[in-house]
Design a protein around this motif. Structure first.
Motif, PDB file in Angstrom:
ATOM      1  N   GLN B  10     -54.966  15.127  -5.620  1.00 38.12           N
ATOM      2  CA  GLN B  10     -54.114  14.390  -4.698  1.00 38.12           C
ATOM      3  C   GLN B  10     -52.675  14.441  -5.185  1.00 38.12           C
ATOM      4  OE1 GLN B  10     -55.686  11.005  -2.910  1.00 38.12           O
ATOM      5  NE2 GLN B  10     -53.756  10.257  -2.120  1.00 38.12           N
ATOM      6  N   ASN B  12     -48.932  12.591  -4.157  1.00 40.63           N
ATOM      7  CA  ASN B  12     -48.242  11.558  -3.385  1.00 40.63           C
ATOM      8  C   ASN B  12     -46.744  11.759  -3.509  1.00 40.63           C
ATOM      9  OD1 ASN B  12     -50.508   9.636  -2.585  1.00 40.63           O
ATOM     10  ND2 ASN B  12     -50.803   9.763  -4.787  1.00 40.63           N
ATOM     11  N   SER B  86     -48.869  14.847   5.804  1.00 39.82           N
ATOM     12  CA  SER B  86     -50.053  14.318   5.123  1.00 39.82           C
ATOM     13  C   SER B  86     -51.295  15.028   5.650  1.00 39.82           C
ATOM     14  CB  SER B  86     -50.171  12.812   5.345  1.00 39.82           C
ATOM     15  OG  SER B  86     -49.042  12.131   4.822  1.00 39.82           O
ATOM     16  N   ALA B 113     -50.384  13.094   0.419  1.00 41.39           N
ATOM     17  CA  ALA B 113     -50.048  11.856   1.113  1.00 41.39           C
ATOM     18  C   ALA B 113     -48.544  11.659   1.030  1.00 41.39           C
ATOM     19  CB  ALA B 113     -50.782  10.677   0.491  1.00 41.39           C
ATOM     20  N   ASN B 115     -45.602   9.169   1.871  1.00 39.97           N
ATOM     21  CA  ASN B 115     -45.429   7.746   2.147  1.00 39.97           C
ATOM     22  C   ASN B 115     -44.077   7.473   2.793  1.00 39.97           C
ATOM     23  OD1 ASN B 115     -47.926   7.188   0.657  1.00 39.97           O
ATOM     24  ND2 ASN B 115     -46.725   7.744  -1.139  1.00 39.97           N
TER      25      ASN B 115
END
Lengths: 114, 116
Positions: B10, B12, B86, B113, B115
Motif C-alpha cells: 500500500q 498513501n 486511488s 490511496a 487522501n
C-alpha cells in the motif's frame, strides 16, 4: 467500440455444483486469456488461447477446471464440482498482438461458492 | 527464475503530492514492461508500457514510468496525485522463456490511496 464482456457478473453456487463462465473478447483479437484474482491477491494465470493453436493450460489449478474457445471468439471457462477455495473473481482478457503484451480486460465474474 | 516484485502493498499520498509506485523485475534479455490499473469494482486497464527507446514513458491519466536497466526497475510516477487515482496498480513483464512470450508475469499489486 465494444470491449471485452463477461457473464454472469456474479455467480453464487453451492459446493459440488458445476459452473460455466463466459467471455466475449474484442472482435478480431486473436489471443484470449483467463485469470483468477482472489481477494487481496494478484492475478493468477489460468489458460491462454491463440488462434487455432493448442491452448496453454499450464495455469489451470486442477482437472476440475477446463476451458474452450469456439470459432476463435467466445470462450467458456468451466469449473466442475466447485469448492469453496474456487471463490474468486475470474477475469478474461483479449489481445490483438499478444507479443506486445497489451491486454484488454473484461469486468470479471465474481464467483462465490457456498 | 523470472519474477516481478512490487515491494509495497500500500502507498498513501496526499492529493497534489507526487506519487511513486515501485516495481522491480527479473527476466533474461531486454524486458517488455507494463503497468495496469484496477479501479474499484472495475476491470484492469492498461496504463503504459516500455519496450524500447526513451527510458521515461508516458501513459494514460498523466502517469509516467521510468525504466532503469541497472536497477532492474520500472517505477510508476505522477507529479501531482488526484483522489481519483486511488486504485490497485499492477506491474507486469513479458515472459521471456521460449514458448511463453505471449504471457505476462504479474506483480501482486500495490494499493494506492490518495487522501484529500
Amino acid at each position: 467500440g465494444a470491449g471485452v464482456s463477461q457473464s454472469p457478473s456474479n455467480k453464487v453456487t453451492e459446493k459440488g455444483k458445476d459452473v460455466e463462465l463466459r467471455c466475449d473478447p474484442i472482435s478480431g483479437h486473436t489471443a484470449l486469456y483467463w485469470y483468477r484474482q482472489s481477494l487481496g491477491q494478484g492475478l493468477e494465470f489460468l489458460i491462454y488461447f491463440q488462434g487455432n493453436s493448442a491452448p496453454d493450460k499450464s495455469g489451470l489449478p486442477s482437472d476440475r477446471f477446463s476451458a474452450e474457445r469456439t470459432g476463435g471468439s467466445v470462450s467458456t471457462l468451466t469449473i466442475q464440482r466447485t469448492q469453496q477455495e474456487d471463490s474468486a473473481v475470474y477475469l478474461c482478457a483479449s489481445s490483438p498482438h499478444p507479443t506486445s503484451g497489451e491486454q484488454f480486460f473484461g469486468p470479471g465474474t465474481r464467483l462465490t461458492v457456498l | 527464475a523470472q519474477s516481478v516484485a512490487q515491494p509495497e502493498d500500500q502507498v498513501n499520498v496526499a492529493e497534489g503530492n507526487p506519487l511513486t509506485v515501485k516495481c522491480t523485475y527479473s527476466v533474461s534479455g531486454n524486458p517488455y514492461l507494463f503497468w495496469y490499473v484496477q479501479y474499484p469494482n472495475r476491470g484492469l486497464q492498461f496504463l503504459l508500457k516500455y519496450i524500447t527507446g526513451d527510458n521515461l514513458v508516458k501513459g494514460s491519466y498523466g502517469f509516467e514510468a521510468e525504466f532503469n536497466k541497472s536497477q532492474t526497475s520500472f517505477h510508476l510516477k505522477k507529479p501531482s496525485a488526484l483522489v481519483s487515482d486511488s486504485a490497485l496498480y499492477f506491474c507486469a513483464v513479458r515472459d521471456m522463456e521460449a514458448g511463453n512470450n505471449r504471457k505476462l508475469i504479474w506483480g501482486l499489486g500495490t494499493s494506492l490511496a490518495v487522501n484529500p
